[in-house]
Design a protein around this motif. Structure first.
Motif, PDB file in Angstrom:
ATOM      1  N   UNK A  86      -7.518 -13.637   6.868  1.00 49.42           N
ATOM      2  CA  UNK A  86      -8.131 -13.890   8.171  1.00 49.42           C
ATOM      3  C   UNK A  86      -7.132 -14.492   9.151  1.00 49.42           C
ATOM      4  N   UNK A  87      -7.533 -14.501  10.415  1.00 47.86           N
ATOM      5  CA  UNK A  87      -6.702 -15.108  11.461  1.00 47.86           C
ATOM      6  C   UNK A  87      -6.591 -16.617  11.305  1.00 47.86           C
ATOM      7  N   UNK A  88      -7.501 -17.204  10.523  1.00 43.91           N
ATOM      8  CA  UNK A  88      -7.489 -18.651  10.327  1.00 43.91           C
ATOM      9  C   UNK A  88      -6.684 -19.081   9.101  1.00 43.91           C
ATOM     10  N   UNK A  89      -6.016 -18.131   8.456  1.00 40.75           N
ATOM     11  CA  UNK A  89      -5.231 -18.460   7.265  1.00 40.75           C
ATOM     12  C   UNK A  89      -4.186 -19.521   7.600  1.00 40.75           C
ATOM     13  N   UNK A 146       1.075 -16.455  17.217  1.00 38.99           N
ATOM     14  CA  UNK A 146       1.105 -15.023  16.936  1.00 38.99           C
ATOM     15  C   UNK A 146       0.899 -14.820  15.441  1.00 38.99           C
ATOM     16  N   UNK A 147       0.230 -13.721  15.095  1.00 38.90           N
ATOM     17  CA  UNK A 147      -0.007 -13.404  13.693  1.00 38.90           C
ATOM     18  C   UNK A 147       1.088 -12.457  13.222  1.00 38.90           C
ATOM     19  N   UNK A 148       1.803 -12.856  12.200  1.00 40.04           N
ATOM     20  CA  UNK A 148       2.792 -11.978  11.598  1.00 40.04           C
ATOM     21  C   UNK A 148       2.403 -11.752  10.139  1.00 40.04           C
ATOM     22  N   UNK A 149       2.557 -10.524   9.655  1.00 34.82           N
ATOM     23  CA  UNK A 149       2.005 -10.195   8.346  1.00 34.82           C
ATOM     24  C   UNK A 149       2.895 -10.592   7.182  1.00 34.82           C
ATOM     25  N   UNK A 150       2.239 -11.003   6.115  1.00 32.91           N
ATOM     26  CA  UNK A 150       2.878 -11.138   4.813  1.00 32.91           C
ATOM     27  C   UNK A 150       2.432  -9.948   3.980  1.00 32.91           C
ATOM     28  N   UNK A 151       3.346  -9.354   3.265  1.00 35.68           N
ATOM     29  CA  UNK A 151       3.008  -8.250   2.387  1.00 35.68           C
ATOM     30  C   UNK A 151       3.183  -8.691   0.941  1.00 35.68           C
ATOM     31  N   UNK A 188       2.481 -18.383  12.804  1.00 33.06           N
ATOM     32  CA  UNK A 188       1.185 -18.391  12.125  1.00 33.06           C
ATOM     33  C   UNK A 188       1.112 -17.112  11.296  1.00 33.06           C
ATOM     34  N   UNK A 189       0.912 -17.271  10.001  1.00 35.28           N
ATOM     35  CA  UNK A 189       1.014 -16.144   9.081  1.00 35.28           C
ATOM     36  C   UNK A 189      -0.325 -15.814   8.441  1.00 35.28           C
ATOM     37  N   UNK A 190      -0.495 -14.563   8.086  1.00 40.58           N
ATOM     38  CA  UNK A 190      -1.634 -14.137   7.284  1.00 40.58           C
ATOM     39  C   UNK A 190      -1.205 -12.965   6.411  1.00 40.58           C
ATOM     40  N   UNK A 191      -1.907 -12.775   5.307  1.00 44.86           N
ATOM     41  CA  UNK A 191      -1.627 -11.637   4.434  1.00 44.86           C
ATOM     42  C   UNK A 191      -2.309 -10.410   5.030  1.00 44.86           C
ATOM     43  N   UNK A 192      -1.547  -9.353   5.238  1.00 39.13           N
ATOM     44  CA  UNK A 192      -2.120  -8.164   5.839  1.00 39.13           C
ATOM     45  C   UNK A 192      -2.138  -6.970   4.895  1.00 39.13           C
ATOM     46  N   UNK A 193      -1.399  -7.037   3.795  1.00 35.54           N
ATOM     47  CA  UNK A 193      -1.336  -5.894   2.879  1.00 35.54           C
ATOM     48  C   UNK A 193      -1.074  -6.397   1.468  1.00 35.54           C
ATOM     49  N   UNK A 194      -1.864  -5.905   0.515  1.00 34.41           N
ATOM     50  CA  UNK A 194      -1.629  -6.194  -0.898  1.00 34.41           C
ATOM     51  C   UNK A 194      -1.681  -4.870  -1.651  1.00 34.41           C
ATOM     52  N   UNK A 195      -0.538  -4.407  -2.083  1.00 36.05           N
ATOM     53  CA  UNK A 195      -0.436  -3.116  -2.761  1.00 36.05           C
ATOM     54  C   UNK A 195      -0.211  -3.348  -4.248  1.00 36.05           C
ATOM     55  N   UNK A 196      -1.066  -2.761  -5.064  1.00 37.86           N
ATOM     56  CA  UNK A 196      -0.939  -2.874  -6.515  1.00 37.86           C
ATOM     57  C   UNK A 196      -0.796  -1.466  -7.087  1.00 37.86           C
ATOM     58  N   UNK A 197       0.294  -1.220  -7.783  1.00 38.12           N
ATOM     59  CA  UNK A 197       0.547   0.106  -8.334  1.00 38.12           C
ATOM     60  C   UNK A 197       0.790  -0.013  -9.821  1.00 38.12           C
ATOM     61  N   UNK A 198       0.183   0.894 -10.574  1.00 39.88           N
ATOM     62  CA  UNK A 198       0.340   0.884 -12.029  1.00 39.88           C
ATOM     63  C   UNK A 198       0.652   2.287 -12.518  1.00 39.88           C
ATOM     64  N   UNK A 199       1.489   2.368 -13.543  1.00 34.16           N
ATOM     65  CA  UNK A 199       1.796   3.638 -14.191  1.00 34.16           C
ATOM     66  C   UNK A 199       1.672   3.445 -15.688  1.00 34.16           C
ATOM     67  N   UNK A 200       1.124   4.450 -16.358  1.00 32.60           N
ATOM     68  CA  UNK A 200       0.833   4.320 -17.786  1.00 32.60           C
ATOM     69  C   UNK A 200       1.038   5.658 -18.461  1.00 32.60           C
ATOM     70  N   UNK A 201       1.792   5.649 -19.552  1.00 31.57           N
ATOM     71  CA  UNK A 201       2.044   6.890 -20.285  1.00 31.57           C
ATOM     72  C   UNK A 201       1.953   6.631 -21.775  1.00 31.57           C
ATOM     73  N   UNK A 202       1.299   7.524 -22.464  1.00 28.36           N
ATOM     74  CA  UNK A 202       1.249   7.503 -23.928  1.00 28.36           C
ATOM     75  C   UNK A 202       1.648   8.882 -24.429  1.00 28.36           C
ATOM     76  N   UNK A 203       2.589   8.922 -25.360  1.00 31.42           N
ATOM     77  CA  UNK A 203       2.991  10.189 -25.954  1.00 31.42           C
ATOM     78  C   UNK A 203       3.353   9.993 -27.419  1.00 31.42           C
ATOM     79  N   UNK A 204       3.888  11.051 -28.036  1.00 30.06           N
ATOM     80  CA  UNK A 204       4.152  11.007 -29.473  1.00 30.06           C
ATOM     81  C   UNK A 204       5.367  10.166 -29.842  1.00 30.06           C
TER      82      UNK A 204
END
Length: 418
Positions: free
Chosen positions: A334-337, A6-11, A347-363
């Motif tokens: 892939x299913x062959x991972x 069975x395929x189970x996801x890695x996040x 049997x594992x595979x990567x199903x989600x890769x979330x990349x989040x960035x925040x950036x602020x510039x002020x005085x």
């Protein structure tokens, strides 16, 4: 126990969290660099070329896919997370993963790669009191998964990962557990990262980088005024434009179709800003990528500069499982991972890769002492250089302590969040 078919996801969750004033390049004396190398060897130097190549490849793709949007991400965060994941990869999955990150496995052994990242993890968390730079890894493992002890030992010892038990069948509870962790590590700046969580998840890997610093000489907020920012030929918006006059490192780069300036922070940290020539954003980006990026060695002379810089408050989110296969990192999705180095139970595979960035510039920032060299006599005769960032520009982050790209991006709209 026999392996279940069975395929189970890695996040994988990759965070570049809350960078209040953050494109930086750390200055370092020869003595300091020699001390660093003596303490940590040269392991992180060996992985630098691959990290730089991967950064340029990903930047080029993200810019091509988002021609009218901000692009901002941490290639080092992504590389570190996947390098840690590679500890559990086997056979062709391992080879494709490391080669996808830019490593030549005929020149560099796998253990040298992990030693390099081990050094980087340590160096990223070794900073002066005047700046706050934190990086780390968290691993949430479902209690139905029985990970191999060797994998757990390696992620802890090599990558300093914190490992937590989780119950992903209780998706609301697991979501809260992860959100609380992210909230704490980002000092309250990302309080609710996950809106939902798949109950079939068995492992959730988090990498984060957090930076906070103060200007050596702050912008005077009374000089900030609303001005035009030209997003493109057809779009003009009003933004709060900060302004100051200061002696700054400046470089004119004809081969990169751009002018560059450095804004210093306390703690020997630099903000590098690249202003492409009018209508030359694409050419400038391509030149920067093909010519190896921006290095601190380009900045050798100070000039009197009148700088106009918009306040920036942006965030970006990327579903990298849709991006990375297009630049060569395919097999993990892939299913062959083969992640039998994590566990032989499922049997594992990567199903989600979330990349989040925040950036602020002020005085905001602390005003430095008057010994900033503003009054150096031999420069008085020069007319001040005007750097007006009122059109799309490029940001490049380099830490000369480790000579790695920490962050890269282009700012098309300084107020856009998505």
């Amino acid at each position: 126990m026999s392996q279940r078919k069975m395929q189970l996801p890695l996040y994988l969750l990759l965070l570049v969290a809350w960078i209040p004033k953050a494109i930086f390049c750390q200055e370092q004396s020869n003595t300091e660099e020699q001390t660093t190398q003596a303490n940590h060897g040269l392991a992180y130097h060996k992985i630098r070329p691959a990290n730089s190549e991967f950064a340029g490849r990903l930047l080029k793709f993200l810019v091509s896919e988002n021609p009218h949007k901000n692009v901002f991400f941490s290639p080092l965060s992504i590389s570190t997370a996947f390098a840690m994941l590679s500890l559990g990869a086997k056979t062709s999955t391992l080879t494709n993963l490391l080669e996808g990150l830019g490593f030549n496995l005929t020149e560099l052994q796998e253990r040298e790669i992990h030693k390099g990242f081990q050094d980087l993890v340590h160096l990223l968390n070794t900073t002066e009191d005047k700046i706050q730079l934190e990086s780390g890894n968290g691993l949430f493992i479902d209690n139905q998964l029985e990970p191999l002890q060797g994998f757990l030992d390696d992620v802890k010892n090599l990558y300093g990962a914190e490992v937590f038990a989780a119950n992903f069948k209780d998706s609301e509870g697991a979501k809260k557990q992860i959100n609380d962790y992210v909230d704490k590590k980002t000092h309250g700046k990302i309080p609710e990262l996950l809106k939902s969580l798949d109950a079939s998840t068995v492992m959730f890997l988090i990498n984060y980088i957090f930076f906070k610093g103060n200007w050596k000489i702050s912008f005077n907020p009374t000089l900030t005024e609303m001005q035009n920012f030209y997003v493109d030929k057809n779009t003009t918006i009003q933004v709060p434009m900060m302004m100051k006059k200061e002696r700054l490192y400046y470089s004119r780069e004809d081969e990169l179709f751009s002018s560059m300036v450095v804004l210093p922070y306390e703690g020997n940290v630099w903000l590098i800003l690249i202003l492409p020539d009018e209508g030359k954003l694409e050419q400038s980006l391509n030149s920067i990528i093909t010519k190896g990026g921006i290095t601190c060695s380009r900045f050798t002379k100070k000039r009197k500069v009148n700088i106009y810089l918009p306040r920036i408050s942006i965030s970006t989110t990327y579903d990298l499982e849709e991006v990375l296969p297009k630049i060569g990192l395919r097999d993990v999705f892939t299913n062959d991972a083969d992640f039998s180095g994590i566990s032989t139970q499922f049997k594992l595979q990567v199903s989600k890769v979330l990349h989040k960035a925040a950036f602020e510039v002020n005085e905001n920032g602390t005003v430095a002492a008057a010994a900033t060299g503003i009054g150096i006599q031999r420069y008085i005769a020069f007319q001040p250089i005007i750097m007006n960032f009122n059109r799309p520009f490029i940001v490049s982050l380099m830490d000369t302590n480790i000579h790695q790209h920490l962050f890269l991006g282009k700012i098309v709209n300084p107020t856009d969040k998505y």
